[in-house]
Enzyme design. Structure first.
Site, PDB file in Angstrom:
ATOM      1  CD1 TRP B  98      -1.798  -1.910   2.115  1.00 10.66           C
ATOM      2  CD2 TRP B  98      -3.106  -1.855   0.317  1.00 10.66           C
ATOM      3  NE1 TRP B  98      -2.495  -2.833   1.227  1.00 10.66           N
ATOM      4  CE2 TRP B  98      -3.097  -2.621   0.632  1.00 10.66           C
ATOM      5  CE3 TRP B  98      -3.392  -0.910  -0.992  1.00 10.66           C
ATOM      6  CZ2 TRP B  98      -4.063  -3.339  -0.521  1.00 10.66           C
ATOM      7  CZ3 TRP B  98      -3.884  -1.637  -1.936  1.00 10.66           C
ATOM      8  CH2 TRP B  98      -4.251  -2.852  -1.836  1.00 10.66           C
ATOM      9  CG  ASP B 166      -3.651   3.979   3.959  1.00  5.54           C
ATOM     10  OD1 ASP B 166      -4.244   3.804   4.988  1.00  5.54           O
ATOM     11  OD2 ASP B 166      -2.717   3.597   2.590  1.00  5.54           O
ATOM     12  CE  LYS B 190      -8.288  -2.927   6.169  1.00  2.56           C
ATOM     13  NZ  LYS B 190      -7.875  -3.922   4.381  1.00  2.56           N
TER      14      LYS B 190
END
Lengths: 354, 354
Positions: B98, B166, B190
């Site tokens: 990511w 992030d 999440k």
């Protein structure tokens, strides 16, 4: 029992609500909200949700379907980036707020926009018909139905340039010929499903030909298509409910049968507007939308009286968009004829009292 | 009873699933899926969903919260556009897939990216610690938790440049000092809510100062903040469920209490990995993630045997990411300690049989 005439997010079939609620509690032993988008059970959902769009709209070979996020607002940008070629020039028809938004976003990505037709001169109360499409452009863009004003194209622009359409508020309400378009995009939250998903239907040959200097991955429709709408985590629940709704549509005769129901609903309401002195339509008769019926009271001083009547009948979502006022009855696919009849009965009662 | 160790979209509290399902059937007389985002009842939901983020993370004055769409993938682009200044240069730490994505998207919007620290040399199995942050940059970017590899920053980068993070896979799992950051973004799926919403927490003073040549409206965080996350139709249901989940979090002691539970869950599992010969951890001990516990079998030939055991115990979502293999137990907020105990019992049984 409420009658939801809201302009979107809007009513979906009760059966779809029930199936969606059930899946929040149990989708093959998990909640649909906790299932991985990579799990085979959700991959099957996505595949079916894509396939049912093709079935419902008879999408021909050579076209792909994708679900993204960001609504039509991000679609304005993605459409302009996808279709931008060497001319960096496009022709747009301005039929209201959303068309204006599309124009604004195309300019923001460096496209020279030629607004070759507009109904802004009469408060967007009609669809422009006599216009000359410019030459040396990359594409022509229009907005098929104008939710706020209540107008709708009855004939699509005739052009040899690639045709791009924001179909957010009337997709799946009537039959279309997908082959007429190079790109269609539509926010889900009218006739497709809950807010949070945005549908794209694109001719494969236009992908990968953008001349944009700037193309973030999420804005690159080609990559979404290649990854089968799984470029990143998709809006799982919105896609799931869209799939349920498309199943429902196809199980009840598909778009053709739905279009007949939509015409009957619109006729019932427009006839009342035309026949009852207390009401008047807002837009040119020939351009009236089958999805969003806008109207006003002949005597505006009776507004509170009318509002009390329809609210008393269980109707919600009837006020016009805050930018135009008046009334707007949205007759999306899932709204039953019975709800329109309730509204018409209220209108008749109001007319009698006048 | 299933034990969902999936990496996301992931488990949420059962109570939240039940409340969400109920609202699909009845939210003040309509389905939450058909309510207009402009209706006062949903405006109240959005206001509460924004406010609860501030409460849960003790967001200080001078910061704003917004819900957008597009996931962290679009967040990579929005972060780079928001933070871009005259240097058009930024420092990124590369700790895996990511983080690499964030670097790629920053470059795509014209930023010169200096990857001043990376753990790519050892398959992202640790968090880089000894590095020199470059000068003359617009901001520093890092990924707080690396879902795929199972590493997590225990100390944030120390810098006087604006810090951007992030935080998709560990936000709300532990206390943070929001004032350390200029911009935080996180996909919801999440610890916040269902897929389809993306959270942004931004220092107000950074808004409106982008030097980007190209800033489509949907990518302009300032406009989302000004419109209170109603720039266009928000992902209504995802925001609603996020609100329910934040209510649940705050009713159960908030982030501080949740962090203690998360530490206990992680300790239970890491202790088993360290104490049982049949298992080994994948990453540097000091950098182990409390959210995503990655491990492998000492004897890989026993994989089918182990898989049969955990599947038989009702465990789902345990395979490692397809890019790394092995196993990954994600211990997000809603996963109960009891589920971890079931996994540890399975591991002990497997170890005894070895």
């Amino acid at each position: 029992m409420k009658h939801n005439f809201g302009a979107g997010p809007c009513i979906l079939p009760q059966e779809v609500f029930e199936q969606a609620a059930a899946a929040v509690l149990d989708f093959n032993g998990l909640s649909i909200l906790e299932v991985s988008h990579r799990h085979k059970d959700f991959v099957a959902v996505m595949d079916e949700a894509l396939d049912l769009v093709k079935k419902a709209l008879h999408v021909p070979a050579g076209y792909s379907v994708a679900y993204l996020q960001g609504g039509a607002t991000l679609g304005f940008t993605i459409a302009a980036l996808t279709m931008q070629r060497d001319h960096r020039k496009a022709g747009y028809i301005n039929t209201g707020t959303w068309a204006s938004g599309a124009i604004k976003e195309a300019k923001k990505v460096g496209i020279e926009v030629d607004v070759f037709a507009s109904s802004e001169d009469q408060q967007f109360s009609y669809i422009p018909k006599n216009y000359t499409i410019p030459t040396d452009i990359d594409y022509v863009h229009f907005t098929s139905n104008n939710t706020i004003y209540g107008t709708q194209f009855k004939q699509i622009p005739q052009t040899t340039y690639p045709l791009v359409c924001d179909m957010s508020s009337d997709i799946f309400s009537q039959e279309i010929n997908v082959a007429d378009y190079d790109l269609i995009y539509a926010g889900a939250q009218k006739n497709l499903g809950p807010a949070g998903a945005t549908l794209y239907i694109v001719k494969d040959e236009v992908l990968g030909k953008s001349s944009a200097n700037f193309l973030p991955t999420y804005l690159d429709l080609k990559q979404h298509v290649e990854k089968e709408s799984m470029l990143n985590t998709p809006p799982v629940f919105s896609v799931y409910v869209a799939m349920l709704n498309l199943r429902h549509l196809l199980a009840h005769g598909g778009v053709a049968a739905q279009a007949q129901k939509n015409e009957a609903k619109a006729k019932l309401l427009y006839d009342a507007i035309d026949q009852l002195d207390a009401f008047k339509g807002n837009v040119a008769t020939e351009d009236r939308s089958l999805m969003n019926v806008t109207f006003a009271l002949t005597d505006e001083s009776r507004g509170a009286e009318f509002d009390a009547l329809w609210k008393g009948a269980g109707i919600v979502g009837l006020p016009g968009h805050r930018s135009v006022g008046g009334y707007r009855a949205s007759l999306y696919n899932a709204l039953p004829l019975e709800s329109v009849q309730v509204l018409v009965d209220v209108m008749k009662e109001f007319n009698r009292k006048g």
